[in-house]
Each structure stands twice: as C-alpha cells, then as structure tokens.
Design a protein around this motif. Structure first.
Motif, short mmCIF file in Angstrom:
data_model
loop_
_atom_site.label_atom_id
_atom_site.label_comp_id
_atom_site.label_asym_id
_atom_site.label_seq_id
_atom_site.Cartn_x
_atom_site.Cartn_y
_atom_site.Cartn_z
N MET A 99 0.84 -1.18 0.00
CA MET A 99 0.00 0.00 0.00
C MET A 99 0.89 1.25 0.00
SD MET A 99 -3.33 0.39 2.13
CE MET A 99 -3.86 1.82 2.92
N GLN A 100 0.56 2.18 -0.88
CA GLN A 100 1.37 3.39 -1.01
C GLN A 100 1.33 4.21 0.27
OE1 GLN A 100 1.25 5.23 -4.81
NE2 GLN A 100 1.98 7.20 -4.07
N ARG B 64 6.54 3.22 -1.49
CA ARG B 64 5.81 2.01 -1.90
C ARG B 64 4.79 2.34 -2.99
NH1 ARG B 64 4.79 -0.59 4.07
NH2 ARG B 64 6.96 -1.20 4.42
N ASP C 81 2.47 2.18 -5.87
CA ASP C 81 1.70 1.06 -6.38
C ASP C 81 1.96 0.82 -7.86
OD1 ASP C 81 0.41 0.64 -3.91
OD2 ASP C 81 -1.13 2.12 -4.40
N THR D 68 -2.43 -1.54 -12.30
CA THR D 68 -3.08 -2.84 -12.53
C THR D 68 -3.75 -2.91 -13.89
OG1 THR D 68 -5.05 -2.04 -11.40
CG2 THR D 68 -3.46 -3.29 -10.07
#
Length: 146
Positions: free
Chosen positions: A1-2, A139, A141, A144
C-alpha cells in the motif's frame, strides 16, 4: 500500500526531479537511457520502475530478449561497447561503495563517451536513482490496468 504521494505532498520537489528527467530524456539516447533506467531499477529493487521502464522500452521497439538480459548484461552478447560501459557505470554509481566509482569503470566509459555525454549519462543514472528511492520508500503502487 502506497505510503505517500510525493507529487501531491511536495509538488515543487517533484517538479525539480521531473526537470532532471526532462533534461536526460533530451540529452541521452533513448536506447541507452532505457537500459540505464531498467538496470538501476533492478539493482534498487524498484518494482514500479522496472515495470514502467520495461513496458516503455518494449513499446519503443526494444526486444524482450535484450531487456531480460539487462539483469545479466555482463554475460549477454546483446550489448555494444557504449551500452556495456553505460551499464557498468550504472552499476558502479547505483551501488556506490566506500571507494566510489572505480577508475577502470570510469576510464572505460571515458574511452567511448565524450565528456558531455558522460556528464549527461551520469545525470541519467543519478536521476533514476532518485526516482527509485522515492518509489521504493513511498511504496508506489504498480498499475493494474496495463
């Protein structure tokens, strides 16, 4: 998770790094720049950047075989002398150890790159390392929907 979105929280800082990115894109050849970005991102464990730069390179016509070989570029026969020296310099600058960049790495690059080209290449390596450190720390993401 960002953790954080630096572009939103510190937009002026983000724009400053983006300014470096624009400079290197205009002054370093696309193929070498793609290899440098991918190699540094691999070394830094930046999944976001490995994904982005490998997809960008493929879209620009780079072969998947050469991109896969970046991980083992020393053993792979797919890279010319300038690309090899750029990759060696990327390794040395990215892994900057106690003794800095070895003379043999710098000297090999200086034989095939002009001073201006070396300065631009160094800026490219430094810039991708900044992006990697931001993305890994925050982090960032992975997309997707590619």
């Amino acid at each position: 998770m960002q953790r954080i979105n630096v572009a939103e929280v510190a937009p002026q800082a983000y724009q400053a790094v983006l300014g470096l990115e624009k400079y290197v894109r205009a002054n370093v050849g696309h193929t070498v720049l793609a290899l440098v970005k991918l190699r540094a991102s691999m070394l830094n464990g930046c999944a976001f950047c490995v994904d982005m730069h490998s997809r960008d390179a493929l879209a620009s016509g780079e072969s998947d075989r050469r991109l896969f070989a970046v991980a083992t570029w020393r053993e792979a026969p797919f890279f010319d002398e300038r690309e090899r020296t750029a990759l060696a310099l990327t390794d040395a600058v990215t892994r900057l150890g106690e003794h800095g960049v070895p003379d043999d790495v710098w000297d090999a690059a200086a034989k095939v790159w002009s001073e201006k080209e070396l300065a631009d290449l160094l800026m490219a390596i430094a810039t991708i390392n900044v992006w990697n450190r931001i993305a890994v720390t925050c982090r960032t993401d992975l997309p997707t929907d590619v």
